[in-house]
Design an enzyme around this catalytic site. Structure first.
Site, mmCIF file in Angstrom:
data_model
loop_
_atom_site.group_PDB
_atom_site.id
_atom_site.type_symbol
_atom_site.label_atom_id
_atom_site.label_comp_id
_atom_site.label_asym_id
_atom_site.label_seq_id
_atom_site.Cartn_x
_atom_site.Cartn_y
_atom_site.Cartn_z
ATOM 1 C CE LYS A 44 -3.740 -1.972 2.802
ATOM 2 N NZ LYS A 44 -4.840 -1.910 1.838
ATOM 3 N NE ARG A 79 -11.173 -9.343 -2.551
ATOM 4 C CZ ARG A 79 -11.595 -8.480 -3.456
ATOM 5 N NH1 ARG A 79 -11.838 -8.871 -4.690
ATOM 6 N NH2 ARG A 79 -11.801 -7.212 -3.137
HETATM 7 ZN ZN LIG Z 1 -5.439 -5.668 1.784
#
Ligand SMILES: [Zn+2]
Length: 326
Positions: free
Chosen positions: A111, A183
């Site tokens: 990120k 997920r």
């Molecule tokens: Zn993530």
């Protein structure tokens, strides 16, 4: 049923703490459960589930190599909490599954900005809060909770983008984006529930799944999904009170097909622009061919206040939903 203040306070406290190691998180959760287990009857056990070879998706998150076989390499763990003795292999018809990424750096798909990502475990803590509350009820609904703790870090054993993993139920998943890890742990939880809870009829997943949830609904309500039109309709009607808002989720089997690996699905369908909806569309692959209903709360836009402090969102919403699906 309203969540008690002391439970909510404890969930917020756990969420606000930066506890990166899933083992340490386990310790904290166990402490909380024994503190709240005042009379010795409300809560029986917490079960650590460490089926490393059997939980391949979670195993592929972060700094865990997919073939890792020992406990020494930290990084993932699964916890199942319940308020019945002998909860393993139980027949609870409803299973709650929470994303518990203790810290999400994004993995090798790092990120750009990750301050505050200790809150990525908030879904699992929402499930914990709900289970603590249910344990206080005289008449306990038969519900199981799975807390999917893992850390998504970078290291020499990090999963590289393009890694293909075969799940326990023989689904091939190409991990084309290591930051779409939430997920993966939820999908492992879904497979676990399908294998072990033979009477399961409803699965509710809750997660800080997609950052774009905030662009979808601001701070008004958490995006909600259900493949049961009655539940969808109920949530729509009571969206103000529930702080949940139902979104559509058409089938996206085609979009999730891997172009590189025959027979595999990718974990991030880059062509799907509605990222929050796409998250649920991925999870739906794992209940396909069963009669189990899948409901999902994406709480990424509701987890914290303007100061980055946990709001303890989710436990109340799960309690409300249980009144509809139980
Ligand atoms: Zn993530």
């Amino acid at each position: 049923m309203k969540i008690d203040k002391d439970i909510l306070k404890e969930i917020k406290r756990l969420a606000d703490e930066v506890i990166v190691d899933p083992e340490a998180m386990h310790g904290e959760v166990c402490k909380t459960i024994s503190t709240f287990n005042g009379n010795g009857k409300a809560y029986h056990e917490i079960y650590p589930l460490r089926f490393l070879k059997e939980r391949p998706l979670c195993d592929a998150v972060g700094n865990n190599a997919p073939l890792r076989l020992t406990f020494e390499n930290k990084g993932e763990d699964y916890y199942k909490v319940g308020h019945y003795p002998k909860i393993l292999n139980t027949n609870a018809p409803v299973v709650l599954i929470g994303k518990g990424i203790t810290y999400d750096t994004g993995g090798l798909d790092l990120k750009h900005q990750m301050y505050g990502m200790h809150l990525d475990k908030s879904g699992a803590l929402a499930v914990l809060g709900t289970m603590l509350q249910l344990a206080r009820q005289k008449k306990k609904p038969n519900v199981d909770g799975l807390l999917m703790f893992a850390s998504n870090l970078i290291g020499s054993r990090s999963t590289v983008p393009g890694t293909v993993v075969t799940t326990n139920r023989k689904k091939k998943v190409e991990i084309n984006d290591t930051d779409a890890e939430g997920r993966l742990v939820l999908a492992d939880g879904i497979e676990y529930a399908l294998e072990h809870n033979k009477q399961v009829k409803n699965i509710i997943t809750i997660a800080t799944l997609t950052g774009v949830a905030e662009y979808t609904l601001g701070k008004y309500a958490a995006p909600f999904f259900s493949d049961n039109p009655k539940v969808h309709e109920y949530v729509y009607k009571h969206s103000d009170k529930l702080k949940l808002y139902p979104l559509p989720a058409p089938d996206a089997t085609k979009e999730y097909k891997s172009k590189r690996v025959p027979g595999a699905i990718v974990n991030l369908a880059k062509g799907l622009k509605a990222g929050t909806i796409a998250g649920y569309q991925f999870l739906k692959h794992f209940t396909k061919g069963t009669k189990v209903h899948l409901h999902h709360i994406d709480m990424a836009n509701m987890d914290s206040d303007a100061n980055g402090r946990s709001l303890g969102f989710g436990s109340q919403q799960l309690l409300d939903l249980l009144e509809v699906v139980c």
